[in-house]
Write a protein that holds these residues in place. Structure first.
Motif, PDB file in Angstrom:
ATOM      1  N   ILE A  37      -2.656 -26.478  11.639  1.00  0.00           N
ATOM      2  CA  ILE A  37      -3.012 -27.655  12.420  1.00  0.00           C
ATOM      3  C   ILE A  37      -1.748 -28.328  12.933  1.00  0.00           C
ATOM      4  CG2 ILE A  37      -5.172 -28.088  11.182  1.00  0.00           C
ATOM      5  CD1 ILE A  37      -3.674 -30.301   9.625  1.00  0.00           C
ATOM      6  N   PHE A  38      -1.918 -29.134  13.973  1.00  0.00           N
ATOM      7  CA  PHE A  38      -0.836 -29.944  14.514  1.00  0.00           C
ATOM      8  C   PHE A  38      -1.180 -31.406  14.244  1.00  0.00           C
ATOM      9  CE2 PHE A  38       1.038 -32.473  17.962  1.00  0.00           C
ATOM     10  CZ  PHE A  38       2.363 -32.154  17.794  1.00  0.00           C
ATOM     11  N   VAL A  39      -0.269 -32.133  13.600  1.00  0.00           N
ATOM     12  CA  VAL A  39      -0.484 -33.534  13.253  1.00  0.00           C
ATOM     13  C   VAL A  39       0.577 -34.357  13.973  1.00  0.00           C
ATOM     14  CG1 VAL A  39      -0.647 -35.205  11.377  1.00  0.00           C
ATOM     15  CG2 VAL A  39      -1.235 -32.821  10.952  1.00  0.00           C
ATOM     16  N   HIS A  40       0.132 -35.440  14.643  1.00  0.00           N
ATOM     17  CA  HIS A  40       1.131 -36.320  15.243  1.00  0.00           C
ATOM     18  C   HIS A  40       0.778 -37.769  14.985  1.00  0.00           C
ATOM     19  CE1 HIS A  40      -0.569 -38.077  19.009  1.00  0.00           C
ATOM     20  NE2 HIS A  40      -1.434 -37.098  18.854  1.00  0.00           N
ATOM     21  N   ASN A  41       1.724 -38.621  15.292  1.00  0.00           N
ATOM     22  CA  ASN A  41       1.678 -40.057  15.012  1.00  0.00           C
ATOM     23  C   ASN A  41       1.826 -40.341  13.516  1.00  0.00           C
ATOM     24  OD1 ASN A  41       1.636 -42.613  16.218  1.00  0.00           O
ATOM     25  ND2 ASN A  41      -0.448 -42.967  15.520  1.00  0.00           N
ATOM     26  N   LEU A  42       2.563 -39.484  12.840  1.00  0.00           N
ATOM     27  CA  LEU A  42       2.860 -39.713  11.422  1.00  0.00           C
ATOM     28  C   LEU A  42       3.889 -40.837  11.288  1.00  0.00           C
ATOM     29  CD1 LEU A  42       3.277 -36.023  10.264  1.00  0.00           C
ATOM     30  CD2 LEU A  42       1.574 -37.611   9.398  1.00  0.00           C
ATOM     31  N   PRO A  43       3.752 -41.690  10.284  1.00  0.00           N
ATOM     32  CA  PRO A  43       4.782 -42.710  10.061  1.00  0.00           C
ATOM     33  C   PRO A  43       6.123 -42.041   9.756  1.00  0.00           C
ATOM     34  CG  PRO A  43       2.801 -43.235   8.820  1.00  0.00           C
ATOM     35  CD  PRO A  43       2.611 -41.851   9.373  1.00  0.00           C
ATOM     36  N   TYR A  44       7.182 -42.568  10.341  1.00  0.00           N
ATOM     37  CA  TYR A  44       8.510 -41.983  10.159  1.00  0.00           C
ATOM     38  C   TYR A  44       8.999 -42.082   8.725  1.00  0.00           C
ATOM     39  CZ  TYR A  44       8.656 -42.042  15.247  1.00  0.00           C
ATOM     40  OH  TYR A  44       8.375 -41.840  16.566  1.00  0.00           O
ATOM     41  N   LYS A  45       8.443 -43.015   7.960  1.00  0.00           N
ATOM     42  CA  LYS A  45       8.885 -43.215   6.571  1.00  0.00           C
ATOM     43  C   LYS A  45       8.482 -42.072   5.651  1.00  0.00           C
ATOM     44  CE  LYS A  45       8.533 -48.224   6.785  1.00  0.00           C
ATOM     45  NZ  LYS A  45       7.873 -49.404   6.235  1.00  0.00           N
ATOM     46  N   LEU A  46       7.473 -41.294   6.054  1.00  0.00           N
ATOM     47  CA  LEU A  46       6.985 -40.217   5.184  1.00  0.00           C
ATOM     48  C   LEU A  46       7.971 -39.061   5.134  1.00  0.00           C
ATOM     49  CD1 LEU A  46       3.213 -39.935   6.164  1.00  0.00           C
ATOM     50  CD2 LEU A  46       4.207 -41.079   4.207  1.00  0.00           C
ATOM     51  N   SER A  47       8.217 -38.580   3.947  1.00  0.00           N
ATOM     52  CA  SER A  47       9.052 -37.396   3.783  1.00  0.00           C
ATOM     53  C   SER A  47       8.162 -36.153   3.817  1.00  0.00           C
ATOM     54  CB  SER A  47       9.800 -37.456   2.448  1.00  0.00           C
ATOM     55  OG  SER A  47       8.875 -37.355   1.375  1.00  0.00           O
ATOM     56  N   LYS A  48       8.780 -35.011   3.833  1.00  0.00           N
ATOM     57  CA  LYS A  48       8.035 -33.745   3.818  1.00  0.00           C
ATOM     58  C   LYS A  48       7.178 -33.654   2.555  1.00  0.00           C
ATOM     59  CE  LYS A  48       8.818 -28.877   4.763  1.00  0.00           C
ATOM     60  NZ  LYS A  48       9.834 -27.866   5.099  1.00  0.00           N
ATOM     61  N   GLU A  49       7.722 -34.109   1.442  1.00  0.00           N
ATOM     62  CA  GLU A  49       6.992 -34.075   0.177  1.00  0.00           C
ATOM     63  C   GLU A  49       5.772 -35.006   0.212  1.00  0.00           C
ATOM     64  OE1 GLU A  49      10.387 -34.501   0.349  1.00  0.00           O
ATOM     65  OE2 GLU A  49      10.816 -32.424  -0.156  1.00  0.00           O
ATOM     66  N   ASP A  50       5.914 -36.168   0.859  1.00  0.00           N
ATOM     67  CA  ASP A  50       4.779 -37.088   0.996  1.00  0.00           C
ATOM     68  C   ASP A  50       3.650 -36.461   1.809  1.00  0.00           C
ATOM     69  OD1 ASP A  50       6.137 -39.081  -0.395  1.00  0.00           O
ATOM     70  OD2 ASP A  50       6.956 -39.982   1.440  1.00  0.00           O
ATOM     71  N   ILE A  51       4.018 -35.782   2.872  1.00  0.00           N
ATOM     72  CA  ILE A  51       3.024 -35.131   3.733  1.00  0.00           C
ATOM     73  C   ILE A  51       2.325 -34.011   2.977  1.00  0.00           C
ATOM     74  CG2 ILE A  51       2.708 -33.800   5.855  1.00  0.00           C
ATOM     75  CD1 ILE A  51       5.144 -35.401   6.976  1.00  0.00           C
ATOM     76  N   ILE A  52       3.088 -33.225   2.231  1.00  0.00           N
ATOM     77  CA  ILE A  52       2.506 -32.155   1.415  1.00  0.00           C
ATOM     78  C   ILE A  52       1.542 -32.741   0.390  1.00  0.00           C
ATOM     79  CG2 ILE A  52       3.023 -30.423  -0.362  1.00  0.00           C
ATOM     80  CD1 ILE A  52       5.597 -29.804   1.219  1.00  0.00           C
ATOM     81  N   GLU A  53       1.963 -33.794  -0.292  1.00  0.00           N
ATOM     82  CA  GLU A  53       1.117 -34.419  -1.311  1.00  0.00           C
ATOM     83  C   GLU A  53      -0.178 -34.965  -0.699  1.00  0.00           C
ATOM     84  OE1 GLU A  53       1.218 -38.324  -4.214  1.00  0.00           O
ATOM     85  OE2 GLU A  53       3.115 -37.427  -3.588  1.00  0.00           O
ATOM     86  N   TYR A  54      -0.076 -35.634   0.443  1.00  0.00           N
ATOM     87  CA  TYR A  54      -1.248 -36.236   1.078  1.00  0.00           C
ATOM     88  C   TYR A  54      -2.252 -35.170   1.512  1.00  0.00           C
ATOM     89  CZ  TYR A  54      -4.112 -39.011   4.228  1.00  0.00           C
ATOM     90  OH  TYR A  54      -5.166 -39.619   4.843  1.00  0.00           O
ATOM     91  N   PHE A  55      -1.786 -34.173   2.268  1.00  0.00           N
ATOM     92  CA  PHE A  55      -2.707 -33.167   2.796  1.00  0.00           C
ATOM     93  C   PHE A  55      -3.212 -32.205   1.726  1.00  0.00           C
ATOM     94  CE2 PHE A  55      -1.128 -34.677   6.826  1.00  0.00           C
ATOM     95  CZ  PHE A  55      -2.258 -34.620   7.616  1.00  0.00           C
ATOM     96  N   SER A  56      -2.387 -31.879   0.743  1.00  0.00           N
ATOM     97  CA  SER A  56      -2.860 -30.964  -0.298  1.00  0.00           C
ATOM     98  C   SER A  56      -3.896 -31.637  -1.197  1.00  0.00           C
ATOM     99  CB  SER A  56      -1.701 -30.417  -1.118  1.00  0.00           C
ATOM    100  OG  SER A  56      -1.033 -31.446  -1.789  1.00  0.00           O
ATOM    101  N   SER A  57      -3.817 -32.960  -1.361  1.00  0.00           N
ATOM    102  CA  SER A  57      -4.810 -33.642  -2.186  1.00  0.00           C
ATOM    103  C   SER A  57      -6.179 -33.679  -1.510  1.00  0.00           C
ATOM    104  CB  SER A  57      -4.344 -35.060  -2.514  1.00  0.00           C
ATOM    105  OG  SER A  57      -4.315 -35.851  -1.359  1.00  0.00           O
TER     106      SER A  57
END
Length: 127
Positions: free
Chosen positions: A11-31
Protein backbone atom coordinates in the motif's frame (compact mmCIF):
# COMPACT_ATOMS: atom_id res chain seq x y z
CA UNK A 1 0.49 -3.47 -24.58
CA UNK A 2 1.22 -1.82 -21.27
CA UNK A 3 -0.82 -3.31 -18.45
CA UNK A 4 -0.45 -2.43 -14.81
CA UNK A 5 -0.42 -5.22 -12.31
CA UNK A 6 -1.83 -4.46 -8.90
CA UNK A 7 0.52 -5.35 -6.09
CA UNK A 8 -2.06 -6.58 -3.61
CA UNK A 9 0.21 -6.87 -0.59
CA UNK A 10 1.63 -3.34 -0.82
CA UNK A 11 0.00 0.00 0.00
CA UNK A 12 0.94 3.65 -0.37
CA UNK A 13 0.35 5.85 2.70
CA UNK A 14 0.63 9.63 2.68
CA UNK A 15 -0.01 12.56 4.98
CA UNK A 16 1.82 10.80 7.80
CA UNK A 17 2.90 13.06 10.68
CA UNK A 18 6.59 13.89 10.34
CA UNK A 19 7.17 13.05 14.01
CA UNK A 20 6.58 9.33 13.40
CA UNK A 21 9.65 7.17 13.06
CA UNK A 22 9.85 4.03 10.95
CA UNK A 23 9.40 1.96 14.11
CA UNK A 24 6.24 3.91 15.03
CA UNK A 25 4.75 3.24 11.60
CA UNK A 26 5.61 -0.46 11.84
CA UNK A 27 4.07 -0.68 15.31
CA UNK A 28 0.88 1.14 14.26
CA UNK A 29 0.19 -0.82 11.06
CA UNK A 30 1.28 -4.21 12.38
CA UNK A 31 -1.06 -3.87 15.37
CA UNK A 32 -4.06 -3.33 13.06
CA UNK A 33 -3.15 -5.25 9.93
CA UNK A 34 -0.47 -7.89 10.48
CA UNK A 35 3.12 -8.69 9.57
CA UNK A 36 5.09 -6.08 7.61
CA UNK A 37 7.89 -7.16 5.31
CA UNK A 38 9.24 -3.76 4.28
CA UNK A 39 8.69 -0.02 4.58
CA UNK A 40 10.25 2.38 2.13
CA UNK A 41 9.81 6.12 2.40
CA UNK A 42 8.79 7.89 -0.79
CA UNK A 43 11.15 10.73 -1.61
CA UNK A 44 11.57 12.87 -4.69
CA UNK A 45 14.42 11.83 -6.92
CA UNK A 46 17.58 13.74 -6.23
CA UNK A 47 16.19 15.13 -2.97
CA UNK A 48 16.85 12.59 -0.22
CA UNK A 49 15.53 13.51 3.19
CA UNK A 50 16.40 12.22 6.62
CA UNK A 51 13.61 10.53 8.51
CA UNK A 52 9.96 10.52 7.58
CA UNK A 53 8.94 12.59 4.51
CA UNK A 54 5.24 12.00 5.26
CA UNK A 55 4.63 9.23 2.72
CA UNK A 56 5.74 5.65 2.38
CA UNK A 57 5.16 2.28 0.78
CA UNK A 58 4.36 -0.57 3.14
CA UNK A 59 4.70 -4.17 1.98
CA UNK A 60 2.78 -6.73 4.01
CA UNK A 61 3.30 -10.47 4.30
CA UNK A 62 -0.01 -11.24 2.57
CA UNK A 63 -3.00 -9.68 0.83
CA UNK A 64 -5.26 -10.06 3.87
CA UNK A 65 -2.99 -7.82 5.95
CA UNK A 66 -2.90 -5.20 3.19
CA UNK A 67 -6.70 -5.21 2.92
CA UNK A 68 -6.96 -4.73 6.71
CA UNK A 69 -4.56 -1.79 6.43
CA UNK A 70 -6.70 -0.24 3.68
CA UNK A 71 -9.50 0.07 6.24
CA UNK A 72 -7.33 2.57 8.14
CA UNK A 73 -7.77 5.11 5.32
CA UNK A 74 -8.88 8.42 6.83
CA UNK A 75 -7.95 7.45 10.41
CA UNK A 76 -6.08 10.03 12.42
CA UNK A 77 -2.59 9.64 13.81
CA UNK A 78 -1.50 12.48 16.08
CA UNK A 79 -4.55 14.44 14.94
CA UNK A 80 -3.65 14.12 11.27
CA UNK A 81 -5.69 12.02 8.82
CA UNK A 82 -3.71 9.46 6.81
CA UNK A 83 -4.63 8.42 3.28
CA UNK A 84 -3.98 4.98 1.83
CA UNK A 85 -4.21 3.50 -1.65
CA UNK A 86 -3.14 0.32 -3.37
CA UNK A 87 -0.07 0.29 -5.58
CA UNK A 88 0.70 -1.08 -9.00
CA UNK A 89 3.88 -2.89 -9.99
CA UNK A 90 5.07 0.13 -11.99
CA UNK A 91 4.78 2.33 -8.90
CA UNK A 92 7.68 0.48 -7.31
CA UNK A 93 10.05 2.02 -9.86
CA UNK A 94 8.80 5.56 -9.28
CA UNK A 95 8.63 6.33 -5.58
CA UNK A 96 7.62 9.94 -6.00
CA UNK A 97 4.17 11.15 -5.03
CA UNK A 98 1.58 9.71 -7.44
CA UNK A 99 -0.13 12.42 -9.51
CA UNK A 100 -3.22 10.29 -9.91
CA UNK A 101 -4.05 10.47 -6.20
CA UNK A 102 -5.79 13.55 -4.93
CA UNK A 103 -8.39 14.25 -2.31
CA UNK A 104 -10.73 17.20 -2.69
CA UNK A 105 -9.74 20.05 -0.39
CA UNK A 106 -13.20 20.28 1.17
CA UNK A 107 -13.12 16.56 2.07
CA UNK A 108 -9.61 16.93 3.48
CA UNK A 109 -10.69 19.88 5.62
CA UNK A 110 -13.70 17.95 6.91
CA UNK A 111 -11.59 14.94 7.88
CA UNK A 112 -8.97 17.20 9.46
CA UNK A 113 -11.62 19.02 11.52
CA UNK A 114 -13.07 15.69 12.70
CA UNK A 115 -9.64 14.46 13.70
CA UNK A 116 -8.86 17.61 15.64
CA UNK A 117 -12.17 17.49 17.48
CA UNK A 118 -11.67 13.80 18.34
CA UNK A 119 -7.98 14.17 19.12
CA UNK A 120 -8.23 13.71 22.85
CA UNK A 121 -11.28 11.44 22.96
CA UNK A 122 -9.47 8.24 22.04
CA UNK A 123 -7.77 7.30 25.29
CA UNK A 124 -6.85 3.79 24.04
CA UNK A 125 -4.66 4.96 21.17
CA UNK A 126 -0.92 5.39 21.62
CA UNK A 127 -0.87 7.71 18.64
Amino acid sequence: MNTLQINRNQIFVHNLPYKLSKEDIIEYFSSYAGDILNISFAVKRGNPTKGNPGKCYIQFKDEISASKAMKLNGRCILGQPIFIKTTSSSARNDISFPDSYAIPMRRFQTIRRQCLSNRYEDANSDF
